[in-house]
Design a protein around this motif. Structure first.
Motif: not given
Length: 147
Positions: A11-20
């Motif tokens: 559910e939350q992966t699409p909203y996760y804001p960081m690539k690092t």
């Protein structure tokens, strides 16, 4: 718990804001696949398992960094100009909205009382945000197709 954690990650992966990695600053896939970790029903992603211990030593510090990134990334496309719970319009007497991060999503509220209301039924209000976001995207797409 594994099933619940897996659902939270999905559910939350699409909203996760960081690539690092929030701890090391390394790219999430720098050592292999990112490590998805659920902390108090919230997805946090790491570059390696070693960063989890550092995170757990001061989770508030790292969650604050993630929150800043969530707000920065989601603010411009936030679909409502009103409080998601009360419907009160932001600005004027209401002042600026309270920016609250729940499940790696920006939620804008008019007051602390509305935060309590939100927390009583977050799924209801997140669905309201999703509906408003879908309507906004649909209107944008329709406007782009005008001749």
């Amino acid at each position: 718990l594994e099933k619940i954690d897996a659902a939270i990650v999905k559910e939350q992966t699409p909203y996760y804001p960081m690539k690092t990695c929030v701890v090391s600053g390394e790219k999430l896939d720098s050592m292999d696949a990112p490590i998805d970790y659920v902390y108090q029903n919230r997805l946090v992603r790491f570059c390696c398992k070693g960063c989890i211990k550092k995170f757990e030593a001061d989770p508030a510090k790292y969650l604050a960094e993630i929150d800043k990134k969530v707000i920065a990334e989601q603010k411009a496309s936030y679909p409502l100009t009103t409080c998601v719970t009360s419907g009160e319009k932001f600005g004027g007497d209401m002042g600026d909205p309270i920016e609250y991060v729940f499940a790696n999503r920006l939620v804008r509220l008019c007051c602390k009382g509305c935060k309590k209301d939100f927390l009583k039924d977050p799924a209801k209000y997140l669905a309201k945000l999703d509906e408003a976001g879908s309507a906004t995207k649909s209107a944008d797409a329709h406007g782009a197709h005008k001749h």
